[in-house]
Design an enzyme around this catalytic site. Structure first.
Site, PDB file in Angstrom:
ATOM      1  N   LYS A 201       0.894  -1.316   0.170  1.00 59.71           N
ATOM      2  CA  LYS A 201       0.078  -0.033   0.062  1.00 59.71           C
ATOM      3  C   LYS A 201       0.894   1.022  -0.043  1.00 59.71           C
ATOM      4  O   LYS A 201       1.644   1.484   0.859  1.00 59.71           O
ATOM      5  CB  LYS A 201      -0.803  -0.089   1.221  1.00 59.71           C
ATOM      6  CG  LYS A 201      -1.628   1.313   1.334  1.00 59.71           C
ATOM      7  CD  LYS A 201      -2.721   1.110   2.532  1.00 59.71           C
ATOM      8  CE  LYS A 201      -3.204   2.504   2.985  1.00 59.71           C
ATOM      9  NZ  LYS A 201      -4.229   2.371   3.912  1.00 59.71           N
TER      10      LYS A 201
ATOM     11  N   LYS B 294     -10.422  12.651   8.545  1.00 58.62           N
ATOM     12  CA  LYS B 294      -9.898  12.098   9.600  1.00 58.62           C
ATOM     13  C   LYS B 294     -10.083  13.113  10.499  1.00 58.62           C
ATOM     14  O   LYS B 294      -9.947  14.392  10.409  1.00 58.62           O
ATOM     15  CB  LYS B 294      -8.394  11.502   9.885  1.00 58.62           C
ATOM     16  CG  LYS B 294      -8.555  10.151   8.954  1.00 58.62           C
ATOM     17  CD  LYS B 294      -6.843   9.727   9.026  1.00 58.62           C
ATOM     18  CE  LYS B 294      -6.701   8.237   8.336  1.00 58.62           C
ATOM     19  NZ  LYS B 294      -7.475   7.167   9.014  1.00 58.62           N
TER      20      LYS B 294
ATOM     21  N   ARG C 218      -7.747  -0.404   0.684  1.00 58.43           N
ATOM     22  CA  ARG C 218      -8.301  -1.492   0.130  1.00 58.43           C
ATOM     23  C   ARG C 218      -8.854  -1.317  -1.379  1.00 58.43           C
ATOM     24  O   ARG C 218      -8.745  -2.423  -2.158  1.00 58.43           O
ATOM     25  CB  ARG C 218      -9.569  -2.265   0.939  1.00 58.43           C
ATOM     26  CG  ARG C 218     -10.899  -1.233   1.056  1.00 58.43           C
ATOM     27  CD  ARG C 218     -11.494  -1.757   2.161  1.00 58.43           C
ATOM     28  NE  ARG C 218     -11.213  -1.372   3.604  1.00 58.43           N
ATOM     29  CZ  ARG C 218     -11.886  -1.552   4.503  1.00 58.43           C
ATOM     30  NH1 ARG C 218     -12.784  -2.054   4.541  1.00 58.43           N
ATOM     31  NH2 ARG C 218     -11.188  -1.118   5.766  1.00 58.43           N
TER      32      ARG C 218
HETATM   33  N1  BES Z   1      -4.545   4.234   6.896  1.00 54.21           N
HETATM   34  C1  BES Z   1      -5.614   3.896   7.791  1.00 54.21           C
HETATM   35  C2  BES Z   1      -5.299   2.653   8.848  1.00 54.21           C
HETATM   36  C3  BES Z   1      -4.284   3.368  10.056  1.00 54.21           C
HETATM   37  C4  BES Z   1      -4.962   3.736  11.023  1.00 54.21           C
HETATM   38  C5  BES Z   1      -3.086   3.142   9.699  1.00 54.21           C
HETATM   39  C6  BES Z   1      -4.144   4.231  12.065  1.00 54.21           C
HETATM   40  C7  BES Z   1      -2.562   3.253  10.703  1.00 54.21           C
HETATM   41  C8  BES Z   1      -2.853   3.794  12.001  1.00 54.21           C
HETATM   42  C9  BES Z   1      -6.724   3.366   6.852  1.00 54.21           C
HETATM   43  O1  BES Z   1      -6.870   4.001   5.312  1.00 54.21           O
HETATM   44  C10 BES Z   1      -8.304   3.830   7.193  1.00 54.21           C
HETATM   45  O2  BES Z   1      -8.356   4.972   7.502  1.00 54.21           O
HETATM   46  N2  BES Z   1      -8.772   2.778   7.602  1.00 54.21           N
HETATM   47  C11 BES Z   1     -10.201   3.076   8.491  1.00 54.21           C
HETATM   48  C12 BES Z   1     -11.259   1.966   7.891  1.00 54.21           C
HETATM   49  C13 BES Z   1     -12.373   2.325   8.101  1.00 54.21           C
HETATM   50  C14 BES Z   1     -13.012   3.502   7.656  1.00 54.21           C
HETATM   51  C15 BES Z   1     -13.481   1.107   7.693  1.00 54.21           C
HETATM   52  C16 BES Z   1      -9.938   2.679   9.833  1.00 54.21           C
HETATM   53  O3  BES Z   1      -9.062   1.918  10.265  1.00 54.21           O
HETATM   54  O4  BES Z   1     -10.620   3.409  10.532  1.00 54.21           O
HETATM   55 ZN    ZN Z   2      -5.069   4.476   4.824  1.00 50.31          ZN
HETATM   56 MN    MN Z   3      -7.791   5.710   5.433  1.00 48.28          MN
END
Ligand code: BES
Ligand code: ZN
Ligand code: MN
Length: 492
Positions: free
Chosen positions: A259, A271, A345
C-alpha cells in the site's frame, strides 16, 4: 540514514577501539564466569557482591579503564535465557550508550563458543540502532558520526565467514534504513511521483526492470478503484512495478504488493485532526516492497520477484470521491464507496488484480490497512491473513526468528457477507465488527486463486516513543521479515 560502517575482525587492531563490549548472562555473572580477563574479574567482584549489576536483560554497565590494556569495558546483561531478542536489544543498547560517549569505534567481543547466530543478532541490533532521520534538523548535538568502525571478535568463526555475515547484515540494515527513510519523509516531499522516481533510481542502480504507470495509462487500462482514491488530490497517482530476476527464467515470480498512500487525510470522510500527521506513514507497505527489492538484488537472492506499489494521495477536494459513489475496479467488479477513508483496500484491489494476472507463485501484500488492527494486536505484532496455510505458517516462522512478529486472524467465508452492497458487487466497508478481517475479506475478492498472504502492519509500521534498535518514527517493519523468509526459501 545509516552512517558508513567499516568492519574489522583483526584482534590486534581491536585495541584501537577504547571500548570493549562484552555480553553476559545472569547465571554466568553470578557464578563469576564470562569476563574477558583477570583485571575485569577483579573489578567486578565488588559489583557482584553488592548486587550493583546483575546482568539482567537490558542492563548495561560502563566501566572505565578496567581492562588490562586500560581499555573501558561495557557490560551488557542478557538475563537468564537469552534468545535473539535479548542479544539484539543488548547490542542496540550498547551502541546507544557508546554513541552518547561520542565514541566512533568499538569492539564487540564474543566468548569462545558463542553460536554464529549471536554474531548476526549483535550486528542487527547494532545496525538498527545506528539509524537516524535527522537531516532536516540543524540543532542536534549528537549528529551521527559520518562513519563508525565495528570491531568484532568471535573466536568460533573464521574471518571470511564473519566478513560475509557482516556484509549480509549490513545490506539488510540498509534495506530497513531505506524503508524507514521513505516513511519518515514528509508527504510534501514524498508524493506518488517521488516514490516512482525513487523506484526508478533503484532500478537503474541495481539492474531491475521498472514499469511506471501514470494517470493516463491507469485510466486507459481501467484502474477505476485506484483512480477513485487519487482523484481528490492535486498529486497524480502512479503504479510502480519493479522486477528482479535472480531465479530460474521459467520460475514464476513471487509478487509483493505494498500500500502506497503517501498521505491519508481520509478524503471526504475526513479523519479527526489529532495525530493526522502520522498518516504520512500510510505508504509503509510500499516502502517495504521497494526496500525488499533493493535488498534481494544486492544480496543476489536466487528468486524472481515482482514488486507492485500503487501510490496515491488521499485528499478531500471538489474533485474528490464522495461517499455513495460507485466505481469500476480493474477486475470488472463494481464497488460502492461508503467511506473514503477505507481507501487502502481500493488501491490494493486494483494492484492485487494486476499482480494476480502475472500468474505469480504467490502474492504477499503489506498494508497499514486498518485502525482495528491496532485495537486487536497493539504494536507488538502485525496481523496475517490469507488463503494459503503453508505460506502463512512460514511467514509466521520467519517473523518469530527475526523479531517482526505476525499473528493470524481467521478469514472465514462468512465475513464476506459484511461486504455485500445493495447497489454494487461490493461495498468498501464492513461495519464495526472485525475491521481487520473484513478489510482482508475485501482484498480476497481480487487475488483470484493465487496463494496469498496479507499483512496488516498498521500497528507495527510506526514507533511512537523509540526503543532499542528503533528510534521514534518509521520502523521498516516487514523488510527483515520478508528477507528472512526469502533467505530461508533459498537455503532449502
Ligand atoms: N491508513 C488507515 C489505517 C491506519 C490507522 C493505519 C491508524 C495506521 C494507523 C486506513 O486507510 C483507514 O483509514 N482505515 C479505516 C477504515 C474504516 C474507515 C473502515 C480505519 O481503520 O478507521
Ligand atoms: Zn490509509
Ligand atoms: Mn484511510
Amino acid at each position: 540514514m545509516l552512517p558508513e560502517v567499516r568492519w574489522d575482525f583483526d584482534p590486534q587492531r581491536a585495541v584501537a577501539a577504547l571500548w570493549r563490549v562484552v555480553f553476559i548472562g545472569s547465571d554466568d555473572w553470578q557464578a563469576g564466569r564470562g569476563l574477558p580477563d583477570a583485571a575485569s574479574e577483579r573489578r567486578c567482584t565488588d559489583l557482584r557482591e553488592q548486587q550493583l549489576f546483575r546482568a539482567k536483560d537490558g542492563e548495561v554497565l560502563a566501566l572505565y579503564g578496567c581492562r588490562e590494556g586500560g581499555e573501558h569495558l561495557l557490560l551488557v546483561g542478557l538475563g537468564d535465557a537469552p534468545r535473539a531478542r535479548q542479544w539484539r536489544q543488548g547490542a542496540a543498547k550498547a551502541v546507544a550508550c557508546l554513541r552518547e560517549r561520542q565514541c566512533k569505534q568499538w569492539c564487540f567481543e564474543l566468548a569462545p563458543g558463542a553460536a554464529p547466530d549471536c554474531v548476526a543478532w549483535i550486528l542487527d541490533g547494532c545496525l538498527l540502532e545506528l539509524y537516524r532521520f535527522d537531516h532536516y534538523r540543524h540543532d542536534v548535538e549528537q549528529k551521527l558520526p559520518a562513519s563508525v568502525t565495528i570491531h568484532l571478535l568471535s573466536p568460533s568463526l573464521p574471518e571470511d565467514e564473519l566478513e560475509s555475515m557482516a556484509r549480509q547484515r549490513l545490506v539488510i540494515a540498509q534495506g530497513v534504513a531505506l524503508a524507514r527513510d521513505l516513511v519518515n519523509e514528509p508527504s510534501n516531499v514524498k508524493t506518488p511521483a517521488y516514490l516512482a522516481q525513487q523506484a526508478w533510481d533503484l532500478a537503474a542502480e541495481l539492474g531491475l526492470k521498472a514499469t511506471i504507470l501514470g494517470p493516463a495509462a491507469l485510466k486507459e487500462q481501467g484502474f477505476g478503484a485506484l483512480l477513485a482514491v487519487a482523484q481528490g488530490s492535486a498529486q497524480p497517482p502512479r503504479l510502480i512495478v519493479l522486477e528482479y530476476g535472480g531465479g530460474e527464467q521459467d520460475e514464476a515470480p513471487l509478487a509483493l504488493v505494498g500500500k502506497g498512500v503517501t498521505f491519508d487525510s481520509g478524503g471526504i470522510s475526513l479523519k479527526p485532526g489529532e495525530n493526522m500527521d502520522q498518516m504520512k506513514m500510510d505508504m509503509a507497505g510500499g516502502a517495504v516492497v521497494l526496500a525488499v527489492l533493493q535488498t534481494a538484488a544486492r544480496l543476489k537472492l536466487p528468486v524472481n520477484l515482482i514488486g507492485v506499489v500503487p501510490a496515491v494521495e488521499n485528499m478531500p477536494s471538489g474533485q474528490a470521491t464522495r461517499p455513495g459513489d460507485i466505481v469500476m475496479a480493474l477486475s470488472g467488479r463494481s464497488i460502492e464507496i461508503l467511506n473514503t477513508d477505507a481507501e487502502g483496500r481500493l488501491i490494493l484491489a486494483d494492484a492485487l488484480h494486476w499482480a494476480a494476472q502475472k500468474k505469480p507463485r504467490a502474492i504477499i501484500d503489506l498494508a497499514t490497512l486498518t485502525g482495528a488492527c491496532i485495537i486487536a494486536l497493539g504494536h507488538h505484532a502485525a496481523a496475517v491473513l490469507g488463503s494459503d496455510e503453508g505460506l502463512l505458517k512460514v511467514l509466521q516462522e520467519a517473523g518469530e526468528r527475526c523479531g517482526e512478529r505476525l499473528w493470524p486472524l481467521p478469514l472465514f467465508e462468512d465475513y464476506r457477507e459484511q461486504l455485500k452492497s445493495k447497489v454494487a458487487d461490493l461495498k468498501n466497508i464492513g461495519g464495526k465488527a472485525a475491521g481487520t478481517i473484513t478489510a482482508a475479506a475485501f482484498l480476497s475478492h481480487f487475488v483470484a486463486d493465487c496463494p496469498w498472504a496479507h499483512l496488516d502492519i498498521a500497528g507495527t509500521a510506526w514507533e511512537e516513543q523509540g526503543k532499542p534498535g528503533q528510534p521514534a518514527g518509521a520502523t521498516g517493519f516487514g523488510v527483515r521479515l520478508l528477507v528472512d523468509y526469502l533467505l530461508e526459501q533459498a537455503s532449502r
